[in-house]
Enzyme design. Sequence first.
Site, PDB file in Angstrom:
ATOM      1  N   ARG A 176      26.151  -0.310  -4.148  1.00  0.00           N
ATOM      2  CA  ARG A 176      27.207  -0.314  -2.844  1.00  0.00           C
ATOM      3  C   ARG A 176      27.565  -1.740  -2.722  1.00  0.00           C
ATOM      4  O   ARG A 176      26.996  -2.708  -2.903  1.00  0.00           O
ATOM      5  CB  ARG A 176      26.426   0.291  -1.601  1.00  0.00           C
ATOM      6  CG  ARG A 176      25.540  -0.607  -0.934  1.00  0.00           C
ATOM      7  CD  ARG A 176      25.138   0.123   0.335  1.00  0.00           C
ATOM      8  NE  ARG A 176      24.080  -0.812   1.065  1.00  0.00           N
ATOM      9  CZ  ARG A 176      22.659  -0.655   1.078  1.00  0.00           C
ATOM     10  NH1 ARG A 176      21.971   0.113   0.260  1.00  0.00           N
ATOM     11  NH2 ARG A 176      21.900  -1.461   1.871  1.00  0.00           N
ATOM     12  N   GLN A 178      30.845  -3.572  -0.044  1.00  0.00           N
ATOM     13  CA  GLN A 178      31.065  -3.578   1.537  1.00  0.00           C
ATOM     14  C   GLN A 178      32.599  -3.689   1.503  1.00  0.00           C
ATOM     15  O   GLN A 178      33.289  -3.674   0.649  1.00  0.00           O
ATOM     16  CB  GLN A 178      30.379  -4.783   2.357  1.00  0.00           C
ATOM     17  CG  GLN A 178      28.952  -4.673   2.785  1.00  0.00           C
ATOM     18  CD  GLN A 178      28.603  -5.611   3.536  1.00  0.00           C
ATOM     19  OE1 GLN A 178      28.656  -6.936   3.422  1.00  0.00           O
ATOM     20  NE2 GLN A 178      27.398  -5.388   4.461  1.00  0.00           N
ATOM     21  N   ARG A 247      17.043   3.987   1.079  1.00  0.00           N
ATOM     22  CA  ARG A 247      17.212   2.396   0.703  1.00  0.00           C
ATOM     23  C   ARG A 247      16.078   1.771   0.722  1.00  0.00           C
ATOM     24  O   ARG A 247      15.011   1.952   1.542  1.00  0.00           O
ATOM     25  CB  ARG A 247      18.247   2.129   2.071  1.00  0.00           C
ATOM     26  CG  ARG A 247      19.662   2.438   1.964  1.00  0.00           C
ATOM     27  CD  ARG A 247      20.093   1.893   3.348  1.00  0.00           C
ATOM     28  NE  ARG A 247      19.392   2.597   4.435  1.00  0.00           N
ATOM     29  CZ  ARG A 247      19.723   2.177   5.637  1.00  0.00           C
ATOM     30  NH1 ARG A 247      19.911   1.164   6.101  1.00  0.00           N
ATOM     31  NH2 ARG A 247      18.968   2.800   6.846  1.00  0.00           N
ATOM     32  N   GLU A 249      15.241  -1.137   1.156  1.00  0.00           N
ATOM     33  CA  GLU A 249      14.719  -2.026   2.418  1.00  0.00           C
ATOM     34  C   GLU A 249      14.615  -1.511   3.559  1.00  0.00           C
ATOM     35  O   GLU A 249      14.118  -1.938   4.574  1.00  0.00           O
ATOM     36  CB  GLU A 249      15.793  -2.985   2.461  1.00  0.00           C
ATOM     37  CG  GLU A 249      17.267  -2.585   3.212  1.00  0.00           C
ATOM     38  CD  GLU A 249      18.333  -2.055   2.237  1.00  0.00           C
ATOM     39  OE1 GLU A 249      19.300  -1.529   2.516  1.00  0.00           O
ATOM     40  OE2 GLU A 249      17.719  -1.587   1.309  1.00  0.00           O
ATOM     41  N   GLY A 279      29.641  -1.279   6.289  1.00  0.00           N
ATOM     42  CA  GLY A 279      29.162  -2.545   7.143  1.00  0.00           C
ATOM     43  C   GLY A 279      28.890  -2.172   8.416  1.00  0.00           C
ATOM     44  O   GLY A 279      28.193  -2.861   9.444  1.00  0.00           O
ATOM     45  N   ASP A 281      26.675  -0.366  10.035  1.00  0.00           N
ATOM     46  CA  ASP A 281      25.633   0.805   9.899  1.00  0.00           C
ATOM     47  C   ASP A 281      24.732   0.395  11.212  1.00  0.00           C
ATOM     48  O   ASP A 281      23.999  -0.699  11.130  1.00  0.00           O
ATOM     49  CB  ASP A 281      24.702   0.345   8.617  1.00  0.00           C
ATOM     50  CG  ASP A 281      24.685  -1.077   8.229  1.00  0.00           C
ATOM     51  OD1 ASP A 281      25.480  -1.967   8.939  1.00  0.00           O
ATOM     52  OD2 ASP A 281      23.890  -1.437   7.316  1.00  0.00           O
ATOM     53  N   GLU A 459      23.747 -11.935  15.963  1.00  0.00           N
ATOM     54  CA  GLU A 459      24.766 -11.164  15.243  1.00  0.00           C
ATOM     55  C   GLU A 459      25.791 -10.322  16.086  1.00  0.00           C
ATOM     56  O   GLU A 459      26.646  -9.881  15.450  1.00  0.00           O
ATOM     57  CB  GLU A 459      24.029 -10.667  14.279  1.00  0.00           C
ATOM     58  CG  GLU A 459      23.059  -9.431  14.794  1.00  0.00           C
ATOM     59  CD  GLU A 459      22.420  -8.686  13.963  1.00  0.00           C
ATOM     60  OE1 GLU A 459      22.892  -8.400  12.588  1.00  0.00           O
ATOM     61  OE2 GLU A 459      21.255  -8.064  14.344  1.00  0.00           O
TER      62      GLU A 459
END
Length: 500
Positions: A176, A178, A247, A249, A279, A281, A459
């Site tokens: 994938r 972004q 996924r 991770e 992006g 998520d 973030e």
Amino acid sequence: MPKPRKTEATPAELYGPLLACVQERGILADGKTFVDAVPLRPIADIMADFERLSPGDEALRRFVDANFRLPARFDPPDPAAPTQSLRAHIRAMWSNLARDPQSGAINSSALPVGHRHVVPGGRFREIYYWDSFFTMLGLVRDGEIALATGIVDALTDLIEDHGHVPNGTRTYYLGRSQPPLFHMMVALLDDARPDVAARRLAAMKREHAWWMEGAEDLAPGMRAHRVARLADGSLLNRYWDPRGTPRDESWREDVETATGSGRPAGDVYRDLRAGAESGWDFSSRWLEGTSLSSIRTTAIAPIDLNAFLFGLETAIAACGDSDATLYAEGAERRREAVTRHLWNEEERYFGDYDLELDQLRPSITAAALAPLLAGLATGEQADATARATRKHLLAPGGLRTTLVDSGQQWDSPNGWAPLQWIAVAGLRRYGHPELAQEIARRWVATVEATYLRTGLLYEKYDVESPAIGRGGEYAPQIGFGWTNGVTADLIDAVEDAKRL
């Protein structure tokens, strides 16, 4: 320049049942830890010993410790009153977030990066695609041109090697990408050297081809890869991932989401992966109901993705080579498709399009500002979008992401640095400086208030309180690349305006 890797296999492909066992038992607090680890012995020997391993979490943990070098644990500093201004802190952070070129150890998940670059911070130890543009805003403001150039050169390498920029520089991200902002990074540096400009233009074209794969042979009403042909022949893009597996991770989280969903697990996994490519998520933008198991990202044509691709097409056309007319025509067709299908004439804002239900998705989101950034909107559409933004999205601490409080991190009450900047830049482009200034002022105040309490940048933020953001699969991370870059740019832009 680091040497090419001998393998681009993902941890799931290399370790199969061992990865599933480690992730599903949760013996490591963060699912990203194991997939970022480096094996200390040949994988065949590790797997042979794993087959003979005694059951039990403690034995599994000892086995992992003995056979892998885990990434260094990141323990965030305790909140404390800052000793310097917010703007000075951001300037000082670039050296902390900068990384030297990385070769990528054999059989680790790290992809090679041949240039000095910047990472977001915290658990995010590698380059991330769309993060990098917003980080670069601050780097350019602070004169860190070599670091900004290193990022663009690294992303150019990735496009040449893979046809696209992966979500991040890990093998498990290769399926994938972004939001495609590479063309904006190129424009930000504005490097006119002929050889550099030619290489970056070639990379932009190759990235565009990757996003448009399968479009030429697509019949009306059909979807393939990241493209969808509507019944009237209009072509739009969507997010997608070829892998219908959890996924790497976030393996345990994805298995739990798929279990009991009542849907084929592969469909859930692919929609989760596509949501990660967006992006956002994760967000109610992609959900059918309130549960993450209702996610259906691949059935949605997002307004921001199509605006960014319009921007890519117009950027390529502006370069003026022999293909310019071809890309200009493609951009105009996309503008027509977006206007016809992604503009909510009744509510007067841009939205996402449901490809299965053949209708616009309800509720305004911050993604509605992307067409303004890209120059896709008409003046009338931009004016209406500004009114809707002020009415629905303007929060005490900046711009709301959505109007839905789902518990997902890309929903209310959270605000995110990239969405603030997209809105501010888009509103300025279309002659709404007062609203742009108000969003910028409120966002900077949110970041600064939290910084004065903690001495840290995060973030994401709660733009209703304001406070540190919440929700998602992991604790809020500090560092933080795109918050630093956007906040620095907005602070400096305000000061620049005062001097005029």
